[in-house]
Write a protein that holds these residues in place. Structure first.
Motif, PDB file in Angstrom:
ATOM      1  N   ALA A 121       7.623 -12.898  -1.106  1.00  0.00           N
ATOM      2  CA  ALA A 121       8.493 -13.165  -2.255  1.00  0.00           C
ATOM      3  C   ALA A 121       8.082 -14.501  -2.860  1.00  0.00           C
ATOM      4  N   PRO A 122       7.011 -14.521  -3.655  1.00  0.00           N
ATOM      5  CA  PRO A 122       6.505 -15.785  -4.210  1.00  0.00           C
ATOM      6  C   PRO A 122       7.583 -16.546  -4.980  1.00  0.00           C
ATOM      7  N   ASP A 123       7.591 -17.854  -4.795  1.00  0.00           N
ATOM      8  CA  ASP A 123       8.549 -18.700  -5.501  1.00  0.00           C
ATOM      9  C   ASP A 123       8.284 -18.674  -7.003  1.00  0.00           C
ATOM     10  N   PRO A 158       0.824  -1.219   0.000  1.00  0.00           N
ATOM     11  CA  PRO A 158       0.000   0.000   0.000  1.00  0.00           C
ATOM     12  C   PRO A 158       0.848   1.254   0.000  1.00  0.00           C
ATOM     13  N   ASN A 159       0.264   2.321  -0.462  1.00  0.00           N
ATOM     14  CA  ASN A 159       0.945   3.613  -0.476  1.00  0.00           C
ATOM     15  C   ASN A 159       0.632   4.342   0.825  1.00  0.00           C
ATOM     16  N   ILE A 160       1.646   4.573   1.638  1.00  0.00           N
ATOM     17  CA  ILE A 160       1.495   5.294   2.898  1.00  0.00           C
ATOM     18  C   ILE A 160       1.985   6.716   2.678  1.00  0.00           C
ATOM     19  N   ASP A 161       1.207   7.674   3.130  1.00  0.00           N
ATOM     20  CA  ASP A 161       1.557   9.078   2.953  1.00  0.00           C
ATOM     21  C   ASP A 161       2.971   9.331   3.481  1.00  0.00           C
ATOM     22  N   GLY A 162       3.866   9.749   2.596  1.00  0.00           N
ATOM     23  CA  GLY A 162       5.247  10.017   2.989  1.00  0.00           C
ATOM     24  C   GLY A 162       6.165   8.829   2.843  1.00  0.00           C
ATOM     25  N   VAL A 163       5.592   7.643   2.607  1.00  0.00           N
ATOM     26  CA  VAL A 163       6.388   6.423   2.408  1.00  0.00           C
ATOM     27  C   VAL A 163       5.794   5.708   1.198  1.00  0.00           C
ATOM     28  N   GLY A 164       6.433   5.794   0.061  1.00  0.00           N
ATOM     29  CA  GLY A 164       5.909   5.203  -1.164  1.00  0.00           C
ATOM     30  C   GLY A 164       5.879   3.689  -1.122  1.00  0.00           C
ATOM     31  N   THR A 165       5.189   3.107  -2.098  1.00  0.00           N
ATOM     32  CA  THR A 165       5.071   1.649  -2.143  1.00  0.00           C
ATOM     33  C   THR A 165       6.430   0.980  -2.315  1.00  0.00           C
ATOM     34  N   GLY A 206       8.188  -1.559   0.344  1.00  0.00           N
ATOM     35  CA  GLY A 206       8.634  -2.890  -0.072  1.00  0.00           C
ATOM     36  C   GLY A 206      10.070  -3.162   0.334  1.00  0.00           C
ATOM     37  N   LYS A 207      10.945  -2.171   0.176  1.00  0.00           N
ATOM     38  CA  LYS A 207      12.344  -2.346   0.579  1.00  0.00           C
ATOM     39  C   LYS A 207      12.455  -2.579   2.086  1.00  0.00           C
ATOM     40  N   LEU A 208      11.664  -1.849   2.863  1.00  0.00           N
ATOM     41  CA  LEU A 208      11.698  -2.018   4.320  1.00  0.00           C
ATOM     42  C   LEU A 208      11.200  -3.401   4.718  1.00  0.00           C
ATOM     43  N   VAL A 209      10.155  -3.885   4.047  1.00  0.00           N
ATOM     44  CA  VAL A 209       9.643  -5.221   4.339  1.00  0.00           C
ATOM     45  C   VAL A 209      10.709  -6.263   4.046  1.00  0.00           C
ATOM     46  N   ARG A 210      11.415  -6.113   2.928  1.00  0.00           N
ATOM     47  CA  ARG A 210      12.455  -7.091   2.580  1.00  0.00           C
ATOM     48  C   ARG A 210      13.585  -7.072   3.597  1.00  0.00           C
TER      49      ARG A 210
END
Length: 696
Positions: free
Chosen positions: A208-210, A156-163, A167-171
């Motif tokens: 990260a789908p196989d 999702p797109n969070i105001d001030g934190v792009g998608t 994604g990079k933070l999740v990884r």
């Protein structure tokens, strides 16, 4: 075992690269404060960049990845700045890439002949197929035809934190996952029976789908990782409700045990005999009231099954013991009707009934507030009952009609008005929206459930017919005949005023059309913008057969009872869900006269609208209709999960994942009996502090 994944889960986000105070603050606004929050920030969708689509294979409405060369560039300023890039591939077909937000340097990159890869949804533009604001990147010639080997997650797109940043933070956070021995909360013996992956592996497979994982597997919920996470999330919500139930049931409540003779005067005055189903549900309630612990019971009954009489008997039991009962309804129209009904029933027995609604002025409210505080035995009202100025003397029974129409905090605040260290109020929830059994198993795990599955004798089946809007004049002619025979008619519209965007007949326009077509017939208009006093006057006139045709919005959906009304016309029926159509149809067929429901629709019908209307024509079984509604629309409308404050699901879908519920119940029972600390950890993982609002 430590709850919430152990120490790793609670690490703050500043352990990740790129998370400074500003970014952390933006994430905190969305409830993302720790690594565990990022692990559970599951993708909202996936993009398939594993293949390249030829331009001559593109399909409208679908997303696709294309590899194309720039053919021409056009910049325009007709209404706003626009960049249009015409691209083509070896199929000799062309596609437009359209941008409304761009910079001069960005536009300068689109040089004729340059190779690029774009991904977006295909739509129809003024000159053919186009993609609006696709994602794209220019590629070197030697990279042509080389695709990714797996699906890309979309966050999702969070105001001030792009998608992309999210994604990079999740990884990064996934790289800090602890071992499965710390992550896994379902005991090994139970997990083996489920034949599903472990929790950590499932998380990795979703983020990260196989290679080889398809969009269809993930979107349908068939992928084992999806099933694993959905099962645990359903388990967490179910456990939170069970734990809430156990906690409330452990509290004391004044036992209420009154003899049958306490009900005899009321039953003697009723103009009808209770059905067997009503008597059975009343005995369920009386058994609850005797226990010395708070009753938590949901009474389901189809439209017209007699839930109000059951509520009255529950109230009488509490009142006979010296307590107060309160009934809260979602609309002033329904609350006023309940107040009239209870006054007709109770005041001849010497029982005071007080009505409180938001429409009352400050001066008008003083006396009801005074009577409630002094111990008035029966109180009926709207959400106004929950205001701070309302103080009960001895509130022992809280009844909520159509509870899914209230916000969760509202329902809690009424219950809390009767809460004390010595006693908690009994709770009775009434709904005419039948909940499918699979849904009730999960969504109402904190409530005992009774079903009034029998309609009173004398109710007539309603014949349902679907007609195109083009036959409105024919319908009005039929209505004229019905009115000449002394019958009354509801004519329901979905809008108050005309809308250029939605092809629906407004109530005002329908009123004018119907009134013009029915000279000599009394026609009235009712909608949400009518002043409360006028609304009451109109409904009283309709109930007294002074008004023969009531043109109204769906404000009359719930609870309005006019037995002489035998015809229901519903405009633009294709815009309403099955549950709402069933509720509206239930306003007729309440007397001995043959009744009819006419569904007017705007052609052409979508496949779903056609199926809904066909279901309405074929059956009047509320539970069967609810099952169909669940399959067609999901659980949101049935349960009111769109209400502010209700706990939503990150990945589970009650309709899609209903087959998992028997396993959820099995695992829940084992955890509560043998691994209570793991049950706590599962709830903390998925629900956390929101457990109070899981169901109220």
């Amino acid at each position: 075992m430590k709850p919430e994944f152990g120490e790793s889960a609670r690490k703050p986000l500043d352990v990740l690269r790129g998370v400074g105070p500003a970014t952390a603050a933006k994430l905190r606004e969305r409830g993302i404060e720790s690594l565990q929050d990022l692990w559970l920030q599951l993708p909202t969708g996936f993009e398939d960049r594993t293949r390249i689509a030829r331009l001559d294979d593109l399909q409208l409405g679908q997303s696709a990845q294309v590899e194309v060369r720039v053919a021409a560039v056009e910049r325009g300023f007709r209404f706003r700045p626009m960049l249009k890039v015409l691209v083509e591939d070896d199929s000799l077909r062309q596609l437009s890439l359209r941008f409304f937000h761009y910079s001069a340097s960005q536009a300068a990159q689109f040089l004729p002949g340059r190779l690029l890869r774009a991904y977006g949804q295909v739509r129809l533009g003024g000159t053919g197929y186009e993609m609006v604001h696709p994602s794209y990147r220019f590629i070197a010639e030697e990279k042509a035809g080389i695709c990714r080997d797996r699906l890309d997650p979309v966050y999702p797109n969070i105001d001030g934190v792009g998608t992309a940043t999210l994604g990079k933070l999740v990884r990064q956070a996934l790289q800090l996952l602890p071992p499965e021995s710390e992550l896994e909360l379902i005991p090994e013996a139970l997990l083996a029976d489920l034949d599903l992956p472990r929790f950590g592996a499932a998380l990795q497979a979703i983020h990260a789908p196989d290679p080889g994982t398809t969009l269809a597997q993930l979107q349908s919920g068939r992928h084992p990782a999806m099933r694993r996470l959905a099962l645990e999330e359903l388990l967490a919500h179910h456990l939170s409700l069970r734990k809430k139930r156990l906690a409330l049931k452990s509290k004391p409540a004044r036992p209420v045990d009154v003899p049958d003779s306490a009900f005899a005067p009321f039953l003697a005055r009723l103009p009808f005999a209770l059905t067997g189903a009503q008597r059975r549900v009343v005995e369920d309630i009386r058994a609850d009231l005797r226990t010395g612990h708070p009753m938590l019971r949901l009474v389901q009954g189809d439209v017209g099954s007699g839930k109000t009489a059951v509520a009255a008997l529950a109230a009488l039991a509490v009142i006979a013991g010296g307590g107060q009962a309160a009934l809260m309804a979602p609309t002033e129209l329904l609350a006023e009707q309940h107040a009239r009904t209870f006054r007709d029933w109770f005041e001849p027995l010497g029982i005071e009934v007080v009505f409180l609604a938001g429409k009352l002025t400050a001066a008008q409210r003083r006396e009801p507030l005074k009577r409630i505080a002094a111990g008035a035995p029966m109180v009926v009202g709207t959400h106004a009952l929950m205001q701070d100025t309302v103080a009960f003397s001895n509130l022992e029974l809280v009844m909520v009609d159509e509870q899914h129409r209230f916000g969760v905090g509202q329902r809690l605040s009424l219950r809390d008005k009767g809460e004390s260290e010595e006693s908690s109020p009994h709770q009775l929830i009434l709904t005419a929206t039948p909940i499918p059994r699979t849904l009730a198993m999960s969504a109402y795990a904190d409530l005992d459930v009774s079903v009034i599955d029998e309609l009173p004798p004398g109710r007539t089946p309603v014949q349902t017919v679907a007609l195109a809007n083009s036959r409105r004049d024919e319908v009005i002619a039929r209505i004229r005949d019905y009115c000449r025979q002394g019958h009354q008619v509801y004519w329901v519209c979905t809008l108050i005023e005309e809308s250029d965007e939605i092809q629906a007949q407004s109530a005002q326009a329908a009123f004018e059309t119907v009134a013009a077509g029915l000279p000599g017939v009394s026609v009235a208009l009712l909608h949400g913008k009518v002043a409360p006093a006028e609304k009451s006057r109109i409904m009283r006139a309709f109930k007294d057969n002074v008004v023969q045709v009531l043109v109204a919005t769906t404000v009359i959906e719930v609870g309005v009872d006019v037995p002489n009304a035998s015809v229901m016309v519903i405009e633009n029926a294709e815009r309403l869900g099955l549950a709402q159509l069933h509720q509206l149809r239930g306003r007729v067929g309440r007397g001995a006269t043959a009744s009819h429901c006419l569904l007017l629709y705007q052609a052409p019908l979508s496949a779903m609208a056609r199926e809904r209307i066909e279901v309405m024509r074929q059956t009047d079984d509320g539970f069967l209709i609810a099952e169909k509604d669940l399959a067609l629309r999901g659980p949101g409308e049935l349960l009111g999960t769109r209400q502010t404050g209700d706990v939503g699901y990150r990945i589970a879908d009650l309709g899609r994942d209903a087959a998992l519920l028997p396993e959820v119940l099995h695992v829940a029972n084992r955890l509560l009996a043998e691994y209570p600390e793991r049950a706590d950890a599962v709830v903390a993982r998925w629900v956390g502090a929101a457990a109070r609002y899981a169901h109220a």
